[in-house]
Write a protein that holds these residues in place. Structure first.
Motif, PDB file in Angstrom:
ATOM      1  N   TYR A 134      -0.071 -33.680 -20.852  1.00 58.40           N
ATOM      2  CA  TYR A 134      -0.478 -32.457 -21.137  1.00 58.40           C
ATOM      3  C   TYR A 134      -0.402 -31.567 -21.903  1.00 58.40           C
ATOM      4  O   TYR A 134      -0.505 -29.788 -22.208  1.00 58.40           O
ATOM      5  CB  TYR A 134       0.696 -31.973 -19.212  1.00 58.40           C
ATOM      6  N   LEU A 135       1.557 -31.854 -22.964  1.00 60.11           N
ATOM      7  CA  LEU A 135       1.997 -30.718 -23.459  1.00 60.11           C
ATOM      8  C   LEU A 135       0.928 -30.921 -24.632  1.00 60.11           C
ATOM      9  O   LEU A 135       0.581 -30.151 -25.357  1.00 60.11           O
ATOM     10  CB  LEU A 135       3.411 -31.578 -24.013  1.00 60.11           C
ATOM     11  N   GLU A 136       0.024 -32.220 -24.733  1.00 59.66           N
ATOM     12  CA  GLU A 136      -0.659 -31.539 -25.960  1.00 59.66           C
ATOM     13  C   GLU A 136      -1.815 -30.701 -25.692  1.00 59.66           C
ATOM     14  O   GLU A 136      -2.540 -30.000 -26.531  1.00 59.66           O
ATOM     15  CB  GLU A 136      -1.252 -33.389 -26.415  1.00 59.66           C
ATOM     16  N   ALA A 137      -2.655 -31.047 -24.576  1.00 58.74           N
ATOM     17  CA  ALA A 137      -3.626 -30.124 -23.691  1.00 58.74           C
ATOM     18  C   ALA A 137      -2.654 -28.680 -23.851  1.00 58.74           C
ATOM     19  O   ALA A 137      -3.545 -28.160 -24.316  1.00 58.74           O
ATOM     20  CB  ALA A 137      -3.762 -30.484 -22.699  1.00 58.74           C
ATOM     21  N   ALA A 138      -1.694 -28.728 -23.248  1.00 58.49           N
ATOM     22  CA  ALA A 138      -0.836 -27.282 -23.738  1.00 58.49           C
ATOM     23  C   ALA A 138      -1.143 -26.572 -25.133  1.00 58.49           C
ATOM     24  O   ALA A 138      -1.692 -25.593 -25.363  1.00 58.49           O
ATOM     25  CB  ALA A 138       0.363 -27.231 -22.926  1.00 58.49           C
ATOM     26  N   ARG A 139      -0.751 -27.622 -25.739  1.00 55.50           N
ATOM     27  CA  ARG A 139      -0.923 -26.684 -27.698  1.00 55.50           C
ATOM     28  C   ARG A 139      -2.522 -26.368 -27.487  1.00 55.50           C
ATOM     29  O   ARG A 139      -3.115 -25.219 -27.997  1.00 55.50           O
ATOM     30  CB  ARG A 139      -0.344 -27.770 -28.671  1.00 55.50           C
ATOM     31  N   GLU A 140      -3.146 -27.455 -27.413  1.00 53.66           N
ATOM     32  CA  GLU A 140      -4.426 -27.192 -27.992  1.00 53.66           C
ATOM     33  C   GLU A 140      -5.324 -26.020 -27.001  1.00 53.66           C
ATOM     34  O   GLU A 140      -6.119 -25.096 -27.757  1.00 53.66           O
ATOM     35  CB  GLU A 140      -5.390 -28.580 -27.468  1.00 53.66           C
ATOM     36  N   LEU A 141      -4.799 -25.779 -25.740  1.00 52.20           N
ATOM     37  CA  LEU A 141      -5.842 -25.049 -24.406  1.00 52.20           C
ATOM     38  C   LEU A 141      -5.176 -23.660 -25.207  1.00 52.20           C
ATOM     39  O   LEU A 141      -5.475 -22.572 -25.883  1.00 52.20           O
ATOM     40  CB  LEU A 141      -4.997 -25.145 -23.367  1.00 52.20           C
ATOM     41  N   THR A 142      -3.883 -23.299 -25.607  1.00 54.90           N
ATOM     42  CA  THR A 142      -2.964 -22.232 -26.095  1.00 54.90           C
ATOM     43  C   THR A 142      -3.589 -21.588 -27.821  1.00 54.90           C
ATOM     44  O   THR A 142      -3.986 -20.718 -27.434  1.00 54.90           O
ATOM     45  CB  THR A 142      -1.571 -22.254 -26.177  1.00 54.90           C
ATOM     46  N   THR A 143      -3.638 -22.458 -28.430  1.00 50.17           N
ATOM     47  CA  THR A 143      -4.396 -22.096 -29.495  1.00 50.17           C
ATOM     48  C   THR A 143      -5.373 -21.659 -29.360  1.00 50.17           C
ATOM     49  O   THR A 143      -5.995 -20.840 -30.356  1.00 50.17           O
ATOM     50  CB  THR A 143      -3.879 -23.266 -30.345  1.00 50.17           C
ATOM     51  N   ALA A 144      -6.431 -22.566 -28.727  1.00 49.32           N
ATOM     52  CA  ALA A 144      -7.637 -22.239 -28.801  1.00 49.32           C
ATOM     53  C   ALA A 144      -8.030 -21.027 -28.305  1.00 49.32           C
ATOM     54  O   ALA A 144      -8.874 -19.530 -28.669  1.00 49.32           O
ATOM     55  CB  ALA A 144      -8.519 -22.884 -27.824  1.00 49.32           C
ATOM     56  N   ALA A 145      -6.717 -20.742 -27.392  1.00 47.24           N
ATOM     57  CA  ALA A 145      -6.685 -18.735 -26.489  1.00 47.24           C
ATOM     58  C   ALA A 145      -6.254 -17.846 -27.448  1.00 47.24           C
ATOM     59  O   ALA A 145      -5.948 -16.579 -26.718  1.00 47.24           O
ATOM     60  CB  ALA A 145      -6.291 -19.208 -24.452  1.00 47.24           C
ATOM     61  N   GLY A 146      -5.247 -18.128 -27.891  1.00 44.45           N
ATOM     62  CA  GLY A 146      -4.400 -17.115 -29.294  1.00 44.45           C
ATOM     63  C   GLY A 146      -3.405 -16.631 -28.505  1.00 44.45           C
ATOM     64  O   GLY A 146      -2.628 -16.269 -28.712  1.00 44.45           O
ATOM     65  N   ALA A 147      -2.815 -17.400 -27.323  1.00 41.73           N
ATOM     66  CA  ALA A 147      -1.528 -17.488 -27.029  1.00 41.73           C
ATOM     67  C   ALA A 147      -0.351 -18.308 -27.336  1.00 41.73           C
ATOM     68  O   ALA A 147      -0.678 -19.450 -27.875  1.00 41.73           O
ATOM     69  CB  ALA A 147      -1.455 -17.977 -25.617  1.00 41.73           C
ATOM     70  N   LEU A 148       0.480 -17.861 -27.197  1.00 41.28           N
ATOM     71  CA  LEU A 148       1.547 -18.980 -27.309  1.00 41.28           C
ATOM     72  C   LEU A 148       2.293 -19.889 -26.529  1.00 41.28           C
ATOM     73  O   LEU A 148       1.605 -19.429 -25.813  1.00 41.28           O
ATOM     74  CB  LEU A 148       3.085 -18.021 -27.960  1.00 41.28           C
ATOM     75  N   LEU A 149       2.969 -20.896 -27.170  1.00 39.27           N
ATOM     76  CA  LEU A 149       3.811 -22.216 -26.713  1.00 39.27           C
ATOM     77  C   LEU A 149       4.799 -22.582 -26.633  1.00 39.27           C
ATOM     78  O   LEU A 149       5.145 -21.988 -27.923  1.00 39.27           O
ATOM     79  CB  LEU A 149       2.608 -23.620 -27.520  1.00 39.27           C
TER      80      LEU A 149
END
Ligand SMILES: *Cc1c(COP(=O)(O)O)cnc(C)c1O
Length: 413
Positions: A218-233
């Protein structure tokens, strides 16, 4: 159990008299605690009646070195006797050393520069992170995502990120823009993210929710998806950080490739002295400028000296390894106790799931306290263990055997 002389001196009144005085003088936000504690040493504490307890909660995952650790006492005493408080109109060697140490500790593999904001508690660390999130993208990114069952603190910004309705609703309206998505659900995260999201807040293990880990990946997916959306993790490691997982940060252990933008810390950071920190890297480390945030006490020399002593002692005494080894051995033992359904968590942050047949966790915790062990029930079916890292094998084993007795008696009743 004997009454130590120092405890008798410190507590002229017995437990019940102190409780009556507490109830009359202190706001009723916590109910009246059952025990008035007067002294602590190592993993043990004593109440005003002279009863001794093994402290398996450590002030809720705070006293990582136990009570009255000589290295912490010496560091705080020396700093207070040298320079105690100066405000942020000035700085001190202790503050600067701690900032440098935390930058490297939290982001050992970051390619960009990291920076810290020092505060006084977990909720304040998250307030700083909330402000960083607001500054990221400004009006174009009004939305902030947090997870269902999340706990991020009790001040208004952190409270807006905290899921439990009973905590939030009496204080609405809270700062706007926060939305909750199901914890651990990658599809829900993907659907919620967009160019208008500033940040996602995540606890690597949900502590107050009962020590509930996120699914692997989940954390890996969260990093990938927030980066793609330009959002901070933003990872809230207030409870899981500072070695409790057996690694300095739980995300180092659980998702080694993931570099978040911001990590918040408190609880174990000062070993019992109040201190919190928001540590950021890259762009996120530059978002708060002059005048945009502040605190009178944050980063004060005494709290900073305490945190430096905690980090130094964890290193010198090999306590990361200790948390891993004791945690693994203890979890295996506890899993085998009849009445225990599962043991969640890592290192020395554990949620012990209880079978329906033994009754509510709050009753089990109260009985364990009667028999000299302090734990707490974050959920009706879970006991939380978050002991000092210096807990002895003998104390851990004694708990396992007393828990087995208590659960067996309750199942038979
Ligand atoms: C305890 C906790 C907080 C709040 O910390 P305080 O020091 O009580 O303000 C925030 N986040 C998490 C994950 C916590 O466990």
């Amino acid at each position: 159990m004997s009454t130590p002389a120092t405890a008798a001196t410190a507590a002229a009144d017995p437990n019940e008299t102190w409780r009556t005085r507490y109830a009359a003088a202190v706001m009723n936000t916590f109910g009246t605690p059952a025990r008035v504690l007067v002294r602590g040493s190592g993993a043990h504490v004593w109440d005003a009646d002279g009863n001794e307890y093994v402290d398996l909660l450590a002030g809720i995952a705070v006293n990582c070195l136990g009570h009255a650790h000589p290295a912490l006492v010496a560091a705080v005493t020396e700093q207070l006797g040298t320079l105690g408080h100066i405000s942020n109109l000035f700085t001190s060697p202790a503050q600067i050393r701690l900032a440098e140490t935390l930058d490297a500790l939290v982001f050992p593999s970051a390619l960009q520069a990291s920076r810290v904001f020092l505060a006084n508690s977990g909720t304040e660390a998250n307030e700083a992170a909330f402000k960083i999130a607001r500054r990221h993208g400004g009006a174009a990114r009004p939305r902030i995502l947090a997870l269902e069952d999340a706990f991020h603190g009790r001040t208004m910004g952190a409270l807006a990120l905290t899921h439990k309705a009973a905590y939030r609703e009496p204080f609405e309206p809270l700062p706007g823009g926060v939305e909750f998505i199901p914890a651990g659900d990658v599809d829900a995260l993907r659907a919620a993210l967009g160019p208008d999201v500033a940040a996602l807040f995540v606890e690597p293990i949900q502590g107050e929710a009962g020590v509930r880990p996120l699914p692997a990946g989940y954390l890996e997916a969260a990093r990938e998806l927030t980066t793609a959306a330009g959002a901070l993790l933003i990872l809230d490691e207030v409870q899981t950080g500072m070695g409790r997982s057996g690694a300095w940060m739980a995300h180092h252990l659980l998702a080694p490739g993931v570099v978040p933008d911001v990590v918040t810390l408190a609880k174990g950071l000062g070993g019992g002295m109040p201190i919190g920190a928001a540590v950021a890297t890259g762009e996120a480390a530059q978002l708060l400028g002059p005048g945009q945030h502040g605190t009178t006490f944050g980063g004060n020399p005494v709290a900073a000296a305490a945190a430096l002593a905690v980090i130094d002692t964890i290193n010198k005494e090999g306590l990361l390894k200790r948390a891993t080894e004791l945690g693994d051995r203890w979890a295996a033992q506890l899993t085998a106790v009849p009445g225990v359904t599962e043991v969640r968590g890592v290192g020395l942050l554990r949620g012990v799931g209880l079978d329906d047949g033994v009754g509510p966790a709050a009753e089990v915790a109260a009985e364990l306290e009667q028999r000299g062990f302090i734990v707490n029930p974050p959920r009706p079916d879970t006991l939380r263990l978050a002991p000092p890292f210096i807990l002895s094998d003998a104390d851990a084993d004694a708990f396992t055997s007393v828990l087995a007795d208590v659960l067996a008696e309750r199942a038979a009743a």
